[in-house]
Design an enzyme around this catalytic site. Structure first.
Site, short mmCIF file in Angstrom:
data_model
loop_
_atom_site.label_atom_id
_atom_site.label_comp_id
_atom_site.label_asym_id
_atom_site.label_seq_id
_atom_site.Cartn_x
_atom_site.Cartn_y
_atom_site.Cartn_z
N ILE A 1 0.84 -1.20 0.00
CA ILE A 1 0.00 0.00 0.00
C ILE A 1 0.88 1.26 0.00
O ILE A 1 0.59 2.24 -0.69
CB ILE A 1 -0.96 0.00 1.21
CG1 ILE A 1 -1.77 -1.29 1.25
CG2 ILE A 1 -1.91 1.20 1.12
CD1 ILE A 1 -2.65 -1.45 2.48
N TYR B 1 -1.65 -10.11 15.02
CA TYR B 1 -1.55 -8.97 14.09
C TYR B 1 -2.53 -7.87 14.50
O TYR B 1 -2.13 -6.71 14.72
CB TYR B 1 -1.84 -9.42 12.65
CG TYR B 1 -2.15 -8.26 11.72
CD1 TYR B 1 -1.17 -7.32 11.39
CD2 TYR B 1 -3.42 -8.11 11.16
CE1 TYR B 1 -1.45 -6.25 10.55
CE2 TYR B 1 -3.71 -7.04 10.31
CZ TYR B 1 -2.72 -6.12 10.01
OH TYR B 1 -3.00 -5.05 9.18
N SER B 2 -3.82 -8.22 14.62
CA SER B 2 -4.80 -7.16 14.88
C SER B 2 -4.62 -6.58 16.29
O SER B 2 -4.84 -5.39 16.52
CB SER B 2 -6.23 -7.66 14.66
OG SER B 2 -6.49 -8.82 15.38
N LYS C 1 -1.88 -4.04 15.99
CA LYS C 1 -2.37 -2.82 15.33
C LYS C 1 -3.27 -2.04 16.29
O LYS C 1 -3.22 -0.80 16.35
CB LYS C 1 -3.14 -3.16 14.05
CG LYS C 1 -2.31 -3.75 12.93
CD LYS C 1 -1.23 -2.82 12.40
CE LYS C 1 -1.76 -1.64 11.61
NZ LYS C 1 -0.66 -0.86 11.01
N ARG D 1 -7.97 -21.32 9.36
CA ARG D 1 -6.97 -20.61 10.17
C ARG D 1 -7.50 -20.53 11.61
O ARG D 1 -8.69 -20.25 11.81
CB ARG D 1 -6.82 -19.22 9.58
CG ARG D 1 -6.12 -18.22 10.45
CD ARG D 1 -6.34 -16.80 9.90
NE ARG D 1 -5.51 -16.47 8.78
CZ ARG D 1 -5.73 -15.41 7.99
NH1 ARG D 1 -6.77 -14.62 8.19
NH2 ARG D 1 -4.93 -15.14 7.00
N THR E 1 -6.15 -0.98 10.46
CA THR E 1 -6.98 -2.01 9.82
C THR E 1 -8.34 -2.13 10.49
O THR E 1 -8.50 -1.81 11.67
CB THR E 1 -6.25 -3.38 9.91
OG1 THR E 1 -7.15 -4.41 9.55
CG2 THR E 1 -5.76 -3.67 11.32
N ASP E 2 -9.32 -2.65 9.74
CA ASP E 2 -10.63 -2.93 10.33
C ASP E 2 -10.57 -4.15 11.25
O ASP E 2 -11.51 -4.40 12.02
CB ASP E 2 -11.70 -3.12 9.24
CG ASP E 2 -11.43 -4.27 8.28
OD1 ASP E 2 -10.35 -4.92 8.39
OD2 ASP E 2 -12.29 -4.55 7.43
N GLU E 3 -9.46 -4.91 11.17
CA GLU E 3 -9.38 -6.13 11.99
C GLU E 3 -9.32 -5.83 13.49
O GLU E 3 -9.55 -6.71 14.30
CB GLU E 3 -8.18 -6.99 11.57
CG GLU E 3 -8.28 -7.39 10.11
CD GLU E 3 -7.28 -8.44 9.68
OE1 GLU E 3 -6.86 -9.25 10.52
OE2 GLU E 3 -6.93 -8.45 8.49
#
Ligand code: NAD
Length: 368
Positions: free
Chosen positions: A18, A160-161, A164, A305, A134-136
């Site tokens: 990105i 990860y989320s 973030k 997952r 992120t939306d996560e």
């Protein structure tokens, strides 16, 4: 505080997917703006992504290196940080969360500290720190739940989320505690040129061309909102130019689709291209259409997952209402353009598949 002049931008992670799209986007829109990329060139960073971005300086370095960031902010009179650098792949975070805590949390904090030192310590200077998230961070939705809005409570489910989410909170705290001018964007699943082939669309596209299985997690009915990366760049640009300091903005593509539908659409696009362009069968002899079979024959269901979020949906009406955001591409158009880009940039992805993209000095086939 006057509005940031946006004269000299530091784009962290600007050699990634990105970030590099943003660099090309911003360079086209603002040919005279000064652009510095700070990127550690981890496995997902690639010099080739910046080919053709004239006058952009790539500094290979780590966002955790505070002395380096201090120097860059001072020497280049940086007034705006656009922070994309991150460990970004959920599967990798489950296999090894440490790098995510280091880069996403400690790295973001190192940048915030340096920004505070540069912009607030002696005399407050116009500035903006934009953090890309992120939306996560919002967790997962049931089939009938309303889409995530900026006031949805955080409930991250993967390392990860979670990392973030922690970085979003630090950005918020630096605004409220120290008066740092910050904005945050939380976006949905991006796709488009220069995406590293571990993420769903480029992975499945390149597997299909090579006749390799398309491994679908669980029942494939996980729903994501698909955002073309150029629409994302437009959203970030609107926030940089008009966003309110201290605010968060959701960015979405208005294309909520189950993974299986994304994969079937991708297979259908490829089948049609092979049917209309006989040269493709020669270029990709292992692809099923070259052997008279549909691409979908490669679909293979694999174990889900762990902790896989079922549905993300994003309400970006705040960005639309306040800053005039409109995603310009339908998913169908965006996907066709993405497939065309990968077909036209085979040296770029071959260098990733054979690992040669990491050789110093090499930057093949990256023109935008
Ligand atoms: P990416 O993995 O393609 O790129 C990340 C870049 O950051 C790479 O160039 C890498 O070299 C660099 N980097 C990693 N660690 C670094 C460090 N310690 N110091 C300096 N540079 C470092 O990721 P992406 O998909 O382009 O994501 C960019 C941002 O957008 C991330 O913050 C991610 O969380 C967020 N985001 C991505 C998506 C998506 O769909 N890809 C969706 C929502 C949010």
């Amino acid at each position: 505080m006057t509005r940031t002049p946006l004269q000299s931008l530091l784009v962290t992670g600007g050699a990634g997917f990105i970030g590099s799209n943003f660099v090309h986007f911003w360079r086209k829109r603002h040919p005279n703006a000064r652009l510095t990329v700070l990127d550690a060139l981890t496995y997902s960073g690639n010099r080739a992504n910046l080919q053709g971005a004239d006058g952009v300086d790539l500094i290979v370095g780590d966002i955790c290196d505070e002395a380096l960031v201090d120097r860059l902010l001072a020497d280049r009179a940086i007034d705006t940080i656009v922070h994309f650098a991150a460990e970004s792949h959920v599967d990798r975070s489950i296999a090894g969360p440490d790098a995510f805590v280091r880069t996403n949390i400690l790295g973001t904090h190192a940048l915030l500290k340096a920004a505070r030192r540069a912009w607030l310590k002696e005399r407050s200077r116009p500035h903006l720190f934009h953090h890309v998230s992120t939306d996560e961070v919002y967790g997962t939705l049931g089939p009938d739940d309303p889409a995530f809005s900026e006031t949805t409570p955080y409930a991250p489910n993967s390392p990860y989320s979670a990392s973030k989410a922690a970085s979003d909170h630090l950005v918020r705290a630096y605004h409220h505690s120290y008066g740092l001018q910050t904005t945050v964007s939380n976006c949905s699943n991006n796709y488009g040129p220069f995406q590293f082939p571990e993420k769903l669309i480029p992975l499945f596209l390149l597997n299909a061309l090579q006749g390799k299985p398309l491994p679908i997690y669980g029942d494939g009915m996980q729903v994501r909102d698909w955002l073309h990366v150029e629409d994302h760049c437009e959203g970030v640009s609107l926030i940089l130019e008009g966003g309110q300091p201290g605010e968060c903005y959701n960015v979405g593509g208005g294309a909520e689709l189950p993974n299986l539908q994304v994969i079937d659409t991708l297979c259908a696009v490829l089948d049609r291209l092979f049917a209309t362009d006989p040269a493709l069968a020669g270029r990709f002899p292992d692809a099923p259409p070259a052997r008279g079979l549909p691409m979908a024959s490669l679909k293979s269901f694999v174990a889900d997952r762990p902790g896989h979020d079922r549905r993300y949906a994003i309400d970006c009406s705040k960005l639309m209402r306040e800053l005039g955001y409109r995603p310009a591409r339908s998913f169908g158009e965006g996907l066709e353009a993405t497939v065309a880009w990968y077909l036209a940039h085979e040296p770029w992805w071959r260098a990733i598949l054979d690992g040669s993209y990491r050789e110093p000095g090499r930057a093949p086939g990256g023109a935008h």
